[in-house]
Design an enzyme around this catalytic site. Structure first.
Site, mmCIF file in Angstrom:
data_model
loop_
_atom_site.group_PDB
_atom_site.id
_atom_site.type_symbol
_atom_site.label_atom_id
_atom_site.label_comp_id
_atom_site.label_asym_id
_atom_site.label_seq_id
_atom_site.Cartn_x
_atom_site.Cartn_y
_atom_site.Cartn_z
ATOM 1 N N GLY A 10 0.841 -1.200 0.000
ATOM 2 C CA GLY A 10 0.000 0.000 0.000
ATOM 3 C C GLY A 10 0.871 1.243 0.000
ATOM 4 N N ARG A 72 0.767 -5.123 -4.960
ATOM 5 C CA ARG A 72 0.964 -6.180 -3.962
ATOM 6 C C ARG A 72 1.410 -7.479 -4.638
ATOM 7 N NH1 ARG A 72 -0.708 -4.267 0.959
ATOM 8 N NH2 ARG A 72 -2.300 -2.641 0.922
ATOM 9 N N ASP A 103 5.795 -5.279 5.823
ATOM 10 C CA ASP A 103 6.271 -6.630 6.134
ATOM 11 C C ASP A 103 6.217 -7.573 4.933
ATOM 12 O OD1 ASP A 103 3.535 -6.517 6.278
ATOM 13 O OD2 ASP A 103 3.357 -7.711 8.108
ATOM 14 N N THR A 125 4.776 1.912 6.299
ATOM 15 C CA THR A 125 3.354 1.568 6.368
ATOM 16 C C THR A 125 2.664 2.635 7.201
ATOM 17 O OG1 THR A 125 1.686 0.123 7.345
ATOM 18 C CG2 THR A 125 3.863 -0.095 8.250
ATOM 19 N N ASP A 127 0.257 1.999 8.896
ATOM 20 C CA ASP A 127 -0.272 1.284 10.071
ATOM 21 C C ASP A 127 0.670 1.310 11.273
ATOM 22 O OD1 ASP A 127 -2.323 0.712 8.382
ATOM 23 O OD2 ASP A 127 -1.932 -1.436 8.232
ATOM 24 N N ASP A 129 2.938 -0.738 12.203
ATOM 25 C CA ASP A 129 2.932 -2.018 12.920
ATOM 26 C C ASP A 129 4.204 -2.846 12.716
ATOM 27 O OD1 ASP A 129 2.464 -2.575 10.269
ATOM 28 O OD2 ASP A 129 0.769 -3.920 10.606
ATOM 29 N N ARG A 171 -5.112 -3.078 10.069
ATOM 30 C CA ARG A 171 -5.587 -4.446 9.892
ATOM 31 C C ARG A 171 -5.508 -5.246 11.185
ATOM 32 N NH1 ARG A 171 -2.604 -5.883 4.724
ATOM 33 N NH2 ARG A 171 -4.289 -5.551 3.244
HETATM 34 O O1 F6P Z 1 -0.912 -0.689 4.008
HETATM 35 C C1 F6P Z 1 -1.736 -1.284 4.974
HETATM 36 C C2 F6P Z 1 -3.125 -0.810 4.796
HETATM 37 O O2 F6P Z 1 -3.094 0.550 4.976
HETATM 38 C C3 F6P Z 1 -4.131 -1.495 5.733
HETATM 39 O O3 F6P Z 1 -4.415 -0.789 6.882
HETATM 40 C C4 F6P Z 1 -5.331 -1.661 4.860
HETATM 41 O O4 F6P Z 1 -6.101 -2.779 5.228
HETATM 42 C C5 F6P Z 1 -4.744 -1.849 3.520
HETATM 43 O O5 F6P Z 1 -3.576 -1.071 3.500
HETATM 44 C C6 F6P Z 1 -5.673 -1.505 2.382
HETATM 45 O O6 F6P Z 1 -4.941 -1.414 1.210
HETATM 46 P P1 F6P Z 1 -5.494 -1.601 -0.244
HETATM 47 O O7 F6P Z 1 -6.924 -1.174 -0.230
HETATM 48 O O8 F6P Z 1 -4.638 -0.723 -1.064
HETATM 49 O O9 F6P Z 1 -5.330 -3.039 -0.585
#
Ligand code: F6P
Length: 342
Positions: A10, A72, A103, A125, A127, A129, A171
């Protein structure tokens, strides 16, 4: 040296600041040349790259997203993917890679390093995390967006005597909900680390209204009810096996309305939290991480990632980013609860 750069997973504010620091310092101090791989691991897997020179990184410090694109794509999920990446990077004449990612991206970096291709990682990230670093860039920007949104939602919620449930990213870790919620004075914060009890939430909502407060509730997308499971917005998983979360705020607002008879609405902040220009904190952190990453690559510290420890930028094994995630400790939730209405 010739070095490849990529951004995976992301996107997050500050990615361009890292790329800029890597290219500027690498070109000026060591005379390195750079190749930018397009869309994360898809680039070296499918041989998609661009030249990356000083002129290409001019003016990108404040720019959100990533000039290299992201995806991804997981080479481990493709037959012979790891071998293909190594072959393509070698045939591009590169000495190694700098991979900027979370990660998942850094997990692939570790496998590549173990297979003989040099990779230096830079953790990212929104997040926050990743265990190996005190903060990830992008997080501060996301938290500020949540805070500003809560400030706005507070006035409209109060005017209409409504409960508002605000869904934020996160998440498996509730850092954005915790920091955004505390900064925005949320009346309740729900994180994935603690299952929530619907009956207790409804009692709290009633108590807020009794105290003259229209409750503002912040919920991580990964928050889970005691008697239930994560709320997902789509079937299936991505290439790294993640489900697509989303919908907890709507789910909760419906139940609050049903059980308390009070009007409740939901807002999903979603990708607003990842877009746009980075805060000053994130620009500085991202620049410092990039500055250190190119130094690590130049000195041959493959298999390492740059990290923030206190106020210092250090190196840690890539494995540290991947092996364990950093979750919100219970005590941090105790601190947050002191701000709730009685
Ligand atoms: O990068 C992590 C994150 O921000 C999570 O919190 C979220 O679930 C995810 O990305 C959503 O990403 P995308 O909609 O781009 O798959």
């Amino acid at each position: 040296m010739r070095i490849g750069v990529l951004t995976g997973g992301g996107d997050c504010p500050g990615l361009n600041a890292v790329i800029r620091a890597v290219v500027l310092r690498g070109s000026r101090e060591w005379g390195h040349e750079f190749t930018g791989y397009i869309d994360g691991w898809k680039g070296p897997l499918e041989n998609q790259s661009i030249g990356l020179g000083v002129e290409d990184v001019r003016g990108i410090l404040a720019q959100g997203g990533t000039i290299l694109g992201s995806s991804r794509t997981n080479p481990e999920a493709v037959g012979g993917g790891i071998e293909t990446v190594i072959e393509n990077v070698r045939s591009d004449g590169l000495d190694g890679l700098i991979a900027i990612g979370g990660d998942d991206t850094l997990g692939v970096a570790r496998v590549l390093t173990d297979s003989g291709l040099g990779v230096v990682g830079v953790p990212k990230t929104i997040d926050n995390d990743l265990n190996a670093t005190d903060y990830t860039f992008g997080f501060d920007t996301a938290v500020n967006i949540v805070m500003e949104s809560l400030d706005r939602l507070r006035t409209t919620g109060t005017s209409h005597h409504r409960a508002l449930v605000v869904e934020v990213m996160g998440r498996h870790a509730g850092w954005i909900a915790l920091h955004g919620g505390m900064a925005g004075g949320a009346d309740l914060i729900l994180v994935p680390e603690e299952e929530f009890d619907l009956a207790e939430i409804c009692t709290h909502v009633e108590a807020c209204f009794e105290a003259g407060v229209a409750p503002l509730i912040v919920a991580s997308e990964g928050a889970v009810p005691k008697e239930g499971s994560e709320v997902t917005s789509a079937a299936g998983t991505d290439a790294f096996g993640h489900v697509r979360l989303g919908g907890i705020a709507g789910w909760l607002a419906d139940r609050i309305e049903e059980k308390t008879g009070r009007e409740a609405r939901s807002v999903v902040l979603g990708h607003l939290q990842r877009g746009g220009t980075p805060t000053a904190f994130d620009r500085v952190l991202a620049t410092r991480l990039g500055y250190k990453a190119i130094e690590a690559a130049s000195e041959g510290h493959w298999g390492k990632m740059t990290t923030l420890r206190g106020t210092s930028i250090e190196l840690a094994p890539l494995a540290d980013a991947v092996d364990e995630s950093k979750i919100v400790p219970a005590q941090r939730m105790v601190e947050a609860r002191y701000g709730y209405p009685d």
